[in-house]
Design a protein around this motif. Structure first.
Motif, mmCIF file in Angstrom:
data_model
loop_
_atom_site.group_PDB
_atom_site.id
_atom_site.type_symbol
_atom_site.label_atom_id
_atom_site.label_comp_id
_atom_site.label_asym_id
_atom_site.label_seq_id
_atom_site.Cartn_x
_atom_site.Cartn_y
_atom_site.Cartn_z
ATOM 1 N N THR A 1 58.126 45.885 -12.932
ATOM 2 C CA THR A 1 57.822 46.886 -13.947
ATOM 3 C C THR A 1 56.448 46.558 -14.516
ATOM 4 N N ASP B 1 60.293 40.869 -12.087
ATOM 5 C CA ASP B 1 60.559 42.190 -12.671
ATOM 6 C C ASP B 1 59.452 43.153 -12.239
ATOM 7 N N ASP C 1 55.728 45.699 -17.500
ATOM 8 C CA ASP C 1 55.872 44.487 -18.320
ATOM 9 C C ASP C 1 55.993 43.242 -17.444
ATOM 10 N N GLU D 1 49.457 49.900 -14.709
ATOM 11 C CA GLU D 1 49.968 49.776 -16.074
ATOM 12 C C GLU D 1 50.171 48.308 -16.456
ATOM 13 N N GLY D 2 50.583 47.502 -15.458
ATOM 14 C CA GLY D 2 50.768 46.080 -15.735
ATOM 15 C C GLY D 2 49.475 45.405 -16.124
ATOM 16 N N ALA E 1 52.560 42.496 -16.087
ATOM 17 C CA ALA E 1 51.708 41.987 -17.170
ATOM 18 C C ALA E 1 52.001 40.517 -17.434
ATOM 19 N N LYS E 2 53.286 40.172 -17.454
ATOM 20 C CA LYS E 2 53.675 38.773 -17.658
ATOM 21 C C LYS E 2 53.145 37.906 -16.512
ATOM 22 N N LYS F 1 48.356 46.315 -19.592
ATOM 23 C CA LYS F 1 49.123 45.630 -20.635
ATOM 24 C C LYS F 1 48.732 44.148 -20.752
ATOM 25 N N SER F 2 48.069 43.633 -19.715
ATOM 26 C CA SER F 2 47.707 42.215 -19.691
ATOM 27 C C SER F 2 46.462 41.953 -20.542
ATOM 28 N N ASN G 1 49.390 37.437 -16.896
ATOM 29 C CA ASN G 1 49.051 36.554 -18.016
ATOM 30 C C ASN G 1 49.264 35.076 -17.671
#
Length: 335
Positions: A279, A277, A281, A180-181, A284-285, A184-185, A288
């Protein structure tokens, strides 16, 4: 002098591989290590002739309590050691509903043994707070045969950065978080390669959808060969008493990105990158902002750390067995 290792895990996982390595590393003419397979839930302990030590790698569960109790009774004067491969603080938070019952089980089981071995300092601190006094607790981080990983060549930079995730497809490992990460990226120059199989595969494939950046590689017959195809190894586990894949990655010169779950915090302290984190998100961070060049340096240092871990593993086991032998002799002389 025979040291018996009791195990009820029939799979070729980390526990069995660790035992194979332990026997090769410590076995010599004066000291023989023998693995004894136990059927989970059997009532009577096996006959262990000329046992100098008995080491339990058994699952601590209510089904095994009669066996463990009978083992203590039959071998009352033999040093008994239990290695806790399974449980950790995050495991309890994620999986245990009736904590009072669970803690009663662990307290009763651990009381039967002369020593409890934690597989990471983080797990050891939890065991020390909840169940075991410092005089009965040892920390020995696991090790397996690492020659194949040391032989993996350094990764040559490519057009894409390959993030590898290796292990069972189980909720514990957190591969759903990783998938999922990445989805989202915004990064199109990163691929996620998943090596493994398990009950979660169907769900993981559904989460991946048709994203071409996510590749299911199947079960890795050779984890070292899988790591050779990766730039970085990701470990987004929800709980992890130690995290053997991180040690293997170090031996292969590959950087590790991990959650702080239990023993993985120790790997971060030794040079792995913490995702922060854990998660979708958070990953994904991380993706990125990832600059693979920041990770390419340090392969020599990682391999050296893995070599040192092999030596420490053998030294701590020798020290533990030696200490218990000395105590056992003192007890017999006093009697």
């Amino acid at each position: 002098m025979t040291i018996y290792h009791l195990i009820d895990d029939a799979g070729f996982g980390g526990v069995n591989r660790m035992l194979d390595h332990l026997i090769r590393a410590l076995g010599h003419d004066a000291e023989r290590h023998e693995v004894v397979r136990i059927k989970r839930g059997q009532f009577s302990p096996p006959r262990l002739e000329n046992a100098s030590h008995i080491v339990s790698h058994l699952s601590v569960c209510w089904k095994n309590m009669p066996l463990m109790t009978a083992l203590r009774a039959r071998y009352a004067e033999t040093p008994l050691i239990h290695v806790e491969h399974s449980y950790s603080e995050r495991f309890v938070a994620a999986r245990v509903e009736n904590r009072d019952r669970f803690e009663t089980l662990l307290s009763a089981a651990y009381a039967l043994f002369d020593r409890i071995v934690a597989v990471s300092a983080q797990q050891g601190r939890w065991l020390g707070r909840k169940f075991v006094g410092a005089d009965r607790l040892a920390v020995i981080e696991p090790c397996v045969e690492l020659d194949d990983f040391h032989a993996v060549p350094d990764r040559i930079a490519g057009r894409k950065t390959v993030i590898g995730a290796i292990g069972r497809f189980d909720t514990q490992k957190g591969f759903d978080i990783l998938i999922e990460g990445l989805r989202k990226s915004d990064r199109q120059d990163i691929e996620l390669h998943l090596y493994g199989k398990g009950d979660e595969e169907k769900r993981l494939r559904k989460l991946a959808g048709n994203d071409p950046r996510i590749v299911f590689q199947g079960y890795a017959e050779s984890p070292a060969a899988a790591m050779a195809s990766c730039d970085v190894i990701a470990m987004p586990s929800r709980y992890e008493p130690y995290g053997l894949v991180a040690l293997e990655a170090m031996a292969a010169g590959r950087p590790v990105i991990a959650s702080r779950a239990d023993g993985l915090a120790g790997h971060i302290a030794n040079g792995a990158a913490g995702v922060g984190d854990n998660t979708p998100d958070g990953w994904a961070k991380f993706f990125n902002e990832l600059d693979i060049n920041d990770f390419r340096r340090g392969a020599v240092s990682r391999r050296k750390q893995a070599k040192e871990a092999e030596q420490v593993f053998a030294e701590r086991w020798l020290r533990l067995l030696g200490d218990l032998t000395e105590r056992s002799h003192q007890f017999l002389m006093a009697a």
